[in-house]
Enzyme design. Structure first.
Site, PDB file in Angstrom:
ATOM      1  N   VAL A  57      20.777 -53.336  30.858  1.00 53.17           N
ATOM      2  CA  VAL A  57      21.905 -52.925  30.021  1.00 53.17           C
ATOM      3  C   VAL A  57      23.165 -53.453  30.683  1.00 53.17           C
ATOM      4  CG1 VAL A  57      23.069 -50.985  28.938  1.00 53.17           C
ATOM      5  CG2 VAL A  57      20.615 -50.850  29.397  1.00 53.17           C
ATOM      6  N   SER A  58      23.692 -54.553  30.154  1.00 53.50           N
ATOM      7  CA  SER A  58      24.771 -55.248  30.854  1.00 53.50           C
ATOM      8  C   SER A  58      26.162 -54.933  30.337  1.00 53.50           C
ATOM      9  CB  SER A  58      24.536 -56.766  30.788  1.00 53.50           C
ATOM     10  OG  SER A  58      24.359 -57.185  29.453  1.00 53.50           O
ATOM     11  N   THR A  59      26.287 -54.365  29.132  1.00 55.44           N
ATOM     12  CA  THR A  59      27.597 -54.047  28.586  1.00 55.44           C
ATOM     13  C   THR A  59      27.627 -52.615  28.080  1.00 55.44           C
ATOM     14  OG1 THR A  59      27.004 -54.832  26.375  1.00 55.44           O
ATOM     15  CG2 THR A  59      27.963 -56.440  27.876  1.00 55.44           C
ATOM     16  N   GLN A 116      25.646 -51.764  24.852  1.00 58.78           N
ATOM     17  CA  GLN A 116      24.194 -51.823  24.897  1.00 58.78           C
ATOM     18  C   GLN A 116      23.700 -50.496  25.468  1.00 58.78           C
ATOM     19  OE1 GLN A 116      23.211 -55.183  27.318  1.00 58.78           O
ATOM     20  NE2 GLN A 116      23.684 -56.680  25.733  1.00 58.78           N
TER      21      GLN A 116
END
Length: 211
Positions: A10-12, A15
């Site tokens: 989950v990078s942002t 998300q």
């Protein structure tokens, strides 16, 4: 006993682990264990160097299944993604993707199936890196526009968030049609077509709205 491990990156902020897991469950996967990395770049940080990603190499055993939304969750660097998949396969782990239901299994001995499998790995890993490069350039363009004129017109707020956009681009890259993508993402078919026709503009809109 063989187990199914779900890995999410989950990078942002938009998300979510819950959304990625729900997609996997709706696709019919029964998850035994869940592992996730939050706020970690798939470009600059290799899978084996992430706090949770490196656990996969310790806990996965022969006959286990590793489930990911798509190969870009493993990483955005071509060599890292392809090397990780091949390493898991050598250890007897089967890798499955939620999007397009791809299966990478090192057990096959048929040379033609092996060739097709390896070509798919190379293609999908290259696509993940290409998407990352395009995303970075479009974000840069949007940020520069905003800096050049803070009062610049941002247009209508996008109907999609970062995760939906990534899913659209991913599925377009694998040849999926607009209707199928709309069904997966919950977007309208028209929104999918707009992204397909002007991906840079769609990416720029996300950057302009800081999404």
């Amino acid at each position: 006993m063989a187990k199914t491990v779900f890995y999410a990156r989950v990078s942002t902020a938009d998300q979510t682990l819950e959304h990625q897991r729900r997609q996997a469950e709706l696709a019919g996967f029964k998850i035994d264990q869940e592992i996730a990395d939050h706020g970690v770049s798939g470009i600059s940080t290799k899978l084996a160097e992430r706090p949770q990603g490196k656990r996969l190499f310790d806990i996965l055993r022969p006959s286990d299944t590793l489930v990911v939304r798509w190969v870009d969750r493993l990483g955005r660097d071509y060599r890292d993604v392809s090397d990780s998949i091949r390493l898991f396969m050598r250890d007897g782990v089967v890798i499955k993707t939620v999007i397009n239901a791809m299966v990478f299994d090192g057990a096959t001995k048929d040379p033609i199936q092996q060739a097709v499998r390896d070509a798919l790995i190379a293609f999908m890993a290259a696509t993940a890196e290409a998407q990352a490069v395009a995303t970075k350039e479009a974000q840069k363009a949007g940020i520069e526009d905003a800096k050049s004129d803070p009062r610049s017109y941002r247009g209508r707020k996008p109907s999609y968030d970062r995760e939906a956009f990534d899913t659209v681009v991913t599925m377009l890259g694998t040849g999926a049609g607009a209707s199928a993508i709309a069904k997966v993402t919950g977007l309208t078919r028209q929104a999918v077509l707009r992204i397909r026709e002007d991906r840079i503009g769609a990416e720029k809109a996300l950057a302009m709205w800081a999404l």
